[in-house]
Enzyme design. Structure first.
Site, PDB file in Angstrom:
ATOM      1  N   TYR A 120       8.800  -4.733   6.218  1.00  0.00           N
ATOM      2  CA  TYR A 120       8.089  -5.945   5.774  1.00  0.00           C
ATOM      3  C   TYR A 120       9.110  -6.995   5.355  1.00  0.00           C
ATOM      4  CZ  TYR A 120       4.623  -8.812   3.333  1.00  0.00           C
ATOM      5  OH  TYR A 120       3.814  -9.850   2.936  1.00  0.00           O
ATOM      6  N   GLY A 166      -3.415   0.393   4.238  1.00  0.00           N
ATOM      7  CA  GLY A 166      -3.348  -1.024   4.596  1.00  0.00           C
ATOM      8  C   GLY A 166      -4.609  -1.775   4.200  1.00  0.00           C
ATOM      9  N   ASP A 206      -3.815 -10.606  -0.290  1.00  0.00           N
ATOM     10  CA  ASP A 206      -4.630  -9.478  -0.744  1.00  0.00           C
ATOM     11  C   ASP A 206      -5.329  -9.799  -2.066  1.00  0.00           C
ATOM     12  OD1 ASP A 206      -3.340  -8.423   1.424  1.00  0.00           O
ATOM     13  OD2 ASP A 206      -1.938  -7.214   0.256  1.00  0.00           O
TER      14      ASP A 206
END
Ligand code: GLA
Length: 360
Positions: A204, A104, A152
């Site tokens: 997700y 993660g 990200d």
């Protein structure tokens, strides 16, 4: 030889808010992925990795479905670059990384961004971090097939040492906020549960679908347009209602955290982290009993606050801890994990590191 590097990230607060055009506050890690690229005249890219034996190779006119496994990330970046009208040359990429994989911490974004920077350096193409982040995200969404947001990649490309990044996903604006914990006698403890992500992609996607469904019911394009919790009464499905409550309250927590950090209010930052964890556990339901135990243990043994970081269902817990208490908190967490029969964790402290760059 071109050398490009891109870091992983830790999200301090603001989970699953990016694709809802809300707010998040990640830091780039000091841990990074390095791509050494030797371009040549061929129409193929060959990959070598210190995590794999043997090589993988694909043509630069690669298409979704042609490549799978970890090589799909670099191949996806090549495909997305070409889709964006960029030039790509063949060659050999040697990849090494100290970003923990599957924890993660965005090892995939680090790989995508480092590959993209290497390609651009080889072809003398320059672009802003937002355009680069979107290409890397497209690789992940449309080539690898993971319906992730933009956090990200933006974190990896915009990271700054000792600064957190307050990101507004509606405008894509990135505002650095001081995050020099050491000078305040604090540290960010990272507890990697070493639990493999379980069904993380499907879960997700289902969280994302809940948010899309609720936005349609509320008549908005994204949950960002929704103000206040009164709207929750208009969502009849209990699960979707709780998903939306997480997003709305999490956005508020991110903004509160920005204010608290700027004022040096670390107790408040810790409380917001712990509240964020509870919201992920109870409303968004992306934690696991193992992860909950680690977060609870950190707070019980003296951390100012603790929360899971990243997409969920495993990975890492981060805790804000006074430097003086680091050793005792670490020991207590290790004991609690061992007593519960979970795997031995990997524990380290993290600082905010610099963003992606071409070194040569
Ligand atoms: C993953 C995704 C990000 C974000 C987080 C949850 O890391 O790649 O886009 O949605 O999960 O905050």
């Amino acid at each position: 030889m071109i050398v490009a590097q891109a870091p992983g990230r830790i999200n301090l607060i603001g989970e699953h808010t990016d694709y809802n055009l809300g707010f998040a506050m990640p830091i780039a890690l000091e841990q990074r992925t390095t791509v050494r690229f030797e371009p040549d005249e061929s129409d193929r890219i060959t990959l070598e990795s210190d995590h794999e034996t043997g090589t993988s190779s694909f043509r630069i006119d690669v298409k979704p479905g042609d490549v799978d496994g970890w090589a799909a990330y670099p191949a996806g970046v090549v495909w997305a670059s070409k889709q964006a009208g960029l030039r790509v040359v063949g060659g050999t990429m040697s990849i090494s990384s100290d970003v923990p994989i599957g924890a993660g911490l965005s090892s995939s974004a680090a790989l995508e961004c480092a590959v993209l920077l290497a390609i651009n350096a080889a072809t003398d193409q320059d672009m802003g971090t937002l355009d680069a982040a979107r290409i890397a995200q497209r690789a992940e969404n449309d080539f690898v097939g993971a319906p992730t947001g933009l956090m990200d990649q933006l974190a990896s490309l915009n990271g700054e040492a000792d600064r957190a990044l307050l990101i507004d996903f509606e405008t894509s604006e990135v505002t650095p906020v001081d995050f020099d914990l050491a000078s305040s006698g604090l540290a960010l403890l990272v507890v990697n549960s070493n639990a493999a992500h379980q069904h993380s992609t499907g879960e997700y996607a289902s969280r994302r679908e809940s948010c899309t469904r609720a936005a349609a019911i509320l008549g908005v394009d994204s949950l960002r347009e929704v103000q206040g919790l009164d709207v929750l009464d208009r969502i009849s499905d209990d699960t979707d209602r709780r998903r939306v409550r997480h997003i709305l309250t999490e956005n508020e927590r991110v903004l509160d955290c920005g204010v608290a950090l700027t004022a040096g209010g670390f107790r408040r930052v810790g409380d917001l982290m712990t509240l964020s964890h509870a919201s992920m556990r109870d409303d968004f339901e992306i934690t696991t009993p193992h992860i909950d135990l680690i977060a609870d243990s950190a707070v019980r043994h003296g951390a100012l606050g603790a929360r899971m970081t990243g997409g969920g269902f495993g990975g890492c817990v981060i805790a804000l801890v006074r430097t003086a208490a680091l050793a005792s908190v670490t020991r207590a967490i290790e004991e609690d994990i061992a007593n519960a029969g979970y795997p031995v964790p990997t524990i380290f402290t993290a600082r905010a590191g610099a963003g992606a760059a071409v070194l040569s």
